[in-house]
Write an enzyme that holds these catalytic residues in place. Sequence first.
Site, PDB file in Angstrom:
ATOM      1  N   HIS A 409       0.930  -1.213   0.124  1.00 14.68           N
ATOM      2  CA  HIS A 409      -0.038  -0.072  -0.025  1.00 14.68           C
ATOM      3  C   HIS A 409       0.856   1.213  -0.039  1.00 14.68           C
ATOM      4  O   HIS A 409       0.735   2.086  -0.688  1.00 14.68           O
ATOM      5  CB  HIS A 409      -0.844   0.011   1.076  1.00 14.68           C
ATOM      6  CG  HIS A 409      -1.537   1.321   1.493  1.00 14.68           C
ATOM      7  ND1 HIS A 409      -1.127   2.258   2.066  1.00 14.68           N
ATOM      8  CD2 HIS A 409      -2.794   1.824   0.811  1.00 14.68           C
ATOM      9  CE1 HIS A 409      -2.078   3.310   2.197  1.00 14.68           C
ATOM     10  NE2 HIS A 409      -3.040   2.941   1.291  1.00 14.68           N
ATOM     11  N   GLU A 670      41.817  -1.957 -27.753  1.00 14.04           N
ATOM     12  CA  GLU A 670      42.367  -1.262 -26.602  1.00 14.04           C
ATOM     13  C   GLU A 670      43.851  -1.274 -26.340  1.00 14.04           C
ATOM     14  O   GLU A 670      44.443  -0.951 -25.393  1.00 14.04           O
ATOM     15  CB  GLU A 670      41.438  -1.305 -25.393  1.00 14.04           C
ATOM     16  CG  GLU A 670      41.440  -3.012 -25.113  1.00 14.04           C
ATOM     17  CD  GLU A 670      40.402  -3.252 -24.066  1.00 14.04           C
ATOM     18  OE1 GLU A 670      39.923  -2.312 -23.110  1.00 14.04           O
ATOM     19  OE2 GLU A 670      40.086  -4.604 -24.034  1.00 14.04           O
ATOM     20  N   SER A 692      38.860   3.832 -25.406  1.00 13.58           N
ATOM     21  CA  SER A 692      39.821   4.775 -25.162  1.00 13.58           C
ATOM     22  C   SER A 692      40.719   4.837 -24.074  1.00 13.58           C
ATOM     23  O   SER A 692      41.818   5.390 -24.210  1.00 13.58           O
ATOM     24  CB  SER A 692      39.177   6.083 -25.447  1.00 13.58           C
ATOM     25  OG  SER A 692      38.458   6.479 -24.428  1.00 13.58           O
ATOM     26  N   CYS A 741      33.723   3.674 -27.262  1.00 10.54           N
ATOM     27  CA  CYS A 741      33.242   3.883 -25.906  1.00 10.54           C
ATOM     28  C   CYS A 741      34.189   4.382 -24.987  1.00 10.54           C
ATOM     29  O   CYS A 741      35.162   3.469 -24.742  1.00 10.54           O
ATOM     30  CB  CYS A 741      32.436   2.466 -25.192  1.00 10.54           C
ATOM     31  SG  CYS A 741      33.566   1.084 -25.327  1.00 10.54           S
TER      32      CYS A 741
END
Length: 787
Positions: A409, A670, A692, A741
Amino acid sequence: MESFIMHFADIRLKNIPEVGGKNASLGEMYNVFKQEGILVPDGFATNAFAFWSFLDYNNLWEPLGQLMRELDRKEWSNLAEKGAAARQLILNASIPEEVVTEILFAYRGLCNKDRVLVAVRSSATAEDLPDASFAGQHESFLNIRGEQALMNAIIHCYASLYTDRAIKYREDHGFQHEKVALSVGVQLMVRSDLAASGVCFTLDPDSGFRNVVLINGIWGLGENIVQGAVVPDEYQVFKPTGTIIRKKVGSKEKMLCLAEDGSVLENLPVSLSRQQEMVLSDKEVLRLADWAMKIEKHYGRPMDIEWAKDGVSGLLYIVQARPETVHGKDESKFLSTWHLQQKGNIVCRGIAVGNKVVAGTARILSSPADAWQVNAGDIVVTNTTSPDWDPVFKKAAALITNTGGRTSHAAIVARETGIAAIVGCKDATTAIKDGQAITVSCCEGDTGFIYEGILPFREERENLDKISLPESVLPMLIISDPAQAFRLSFYPNAGVGLLRMEFIIASFIGVHPMALVKFDELKDPVAREKIEQLTRSYPDKPAYFIDRLSQGIATIAAAFYPKQVVVRMSDFKTNEYAALLGGKQFEPEEPNPMLGFRGASRYCHDLYKDGFKLECAAIKKVRDEMGFTNVKVMIPFCRTVEEGEKVLEYMAKLGLGRGQNGLEVYVMIEIPANVIMGEKLAAIFDGFSIGSNDLTQLTLGIDRDATLIAELFNEKDPAVLKMIGETIRKAHEKIIPVGFCGQAASDFPEIALYLVKLGVTSISYMPDAILKGIEQIHIADLAAHTV
């Protein structure tokens, strides 16, 4: 002569003026869904004419009207007094004999002369309309047996038209008291006190995400869910695929059931073994979800549905359905997000309702009678709430309770009134002091936090109508928290460019996969005990890892379906793996984990290949069993082409071969070696994603965590930009997608311009940066085309 009752077989939605929304809905479902196999218990309803006749017979119009005219509509100081007087007038009155006769005749026919149990439910003629629905305004009575008990329950339903909360609700919503009648539904009782019951929503009630059905369930009668007395089991079913994407066991410590002599209801303790057992089988969950979707389709709007399982027959029933009113009619094009700008000491935590942040003064209340202590903007802290508390919420800025779950509730009313809430805290009333300054944070996922003091926060409000997605470069999200997925799906996006699997492992599993594979060999007694507790419902320990990981990934995949979701396989460093439960035994100690045993090197190694097998099993379950073929896989820190080939070969043996069921496997770029060998990597992988951060540190020879030379870490360095440019060029040459990314695109507009100019396929952003990122892509796109 006009009848005083209507049988469910004769009731449709058009009969709302006669029997109210709740009973009209029951009649509609009873008749419409028979052919669909949806079971609704039979019954009948007294109509508005019966109620008007009751008022006429007892001359109650004027005295009730006078009491309502005497209400203090400024401070509501006499609401309780006038409400009690109105209820007493009704309880002292008598139902006309001709009404009683017709009710009892219908009751005997319904029960077929047996003294079976019935449920007696109130249904006001203005209740449960799409724009007028409020949880628990009027009384309902369960397990009623016998004619005298039935008539007593009916007159108490009549009296509940004048509960304090019902009076206040009508005042707030502009309903004239004398124009609202009370219909009473009499329905065959489902013996859920011997089995289970619960609720389901045809959307996520917190975020409004519409592609899921949320089901909650407990042992016994459902009142314990409404009152928040127990934490229910929770299931989520994804509508487009009809698959269960999440299951969560609730504590379910109590079970409300009928006493053996049938006289009263008892809240009995539930054994530990039964607490750990889920109340519904997968087959039952899918049946309820199917029913819920059919009900939603029929009504043409999201629905809030109550279900019950009969302990005698074992059958499932739908016992109520009403429109969901928080998100159901929300066509807002504005997106509001809250951000906590500073964190403090945590006082307590619980289940977050919504995503707001509120700061203010705590008021510890033991009952609604203490409402006078609450000033506008205060934060109400209490053990539990019931519909009697509803007027209190008008002043409060937030609500905190010891008990309750997402469908209690307290949670429902918090959503409807638009206030922040954290429920199920267990110790809020003792941990928080009355008058204490606190900050309530619901913006951090499923868990809500209460912090000491008034902390700074901000709200951002964006008009989504003014945001258009770029066509040249896809703006994607970086997201790894399943608890945030449904909310973040409303952000403008082209999918998820990076889902870090290790976040789900750390936050939702917490156990090293090899500690599950080799549990019998685990030496740490403390870790063994904790793992036993976490996996107590899993005789097969590795299945815990597969289930939890697949559910976390599936939740995010569902949120963004059918857009692509790129899942990066685990990329913990050895020291991070060792921090997981049982991890120290299975991880070597390394002087420089950043450049050590991580990424692709682990996947086929004897120390971890069985752990990677569990990761692949979870991905396979998400794609092949749950149907989320929008999930792609990405391999991180792949040092050589040969290493990539070895990983792909092992994945194929595990059922995750490239092209199998449309699977695409990407590789992170990477490491400078990745750029140099880009052509050969492009021949064995389906796409690139440029990371990166690692690419910068390895190109410049800088530990990105080293503070002394931190100023030399520069993603804009010409050498780094050349590496990025070469990667994009080689991807284009081999005709494969290449994404980016990393924080650099968010922080530096010139990098976004550089990426757009070179033709990168996508750029992935953290959620708090994607709107700015989209703006930068548009600017960069315009600049690139005007040069």
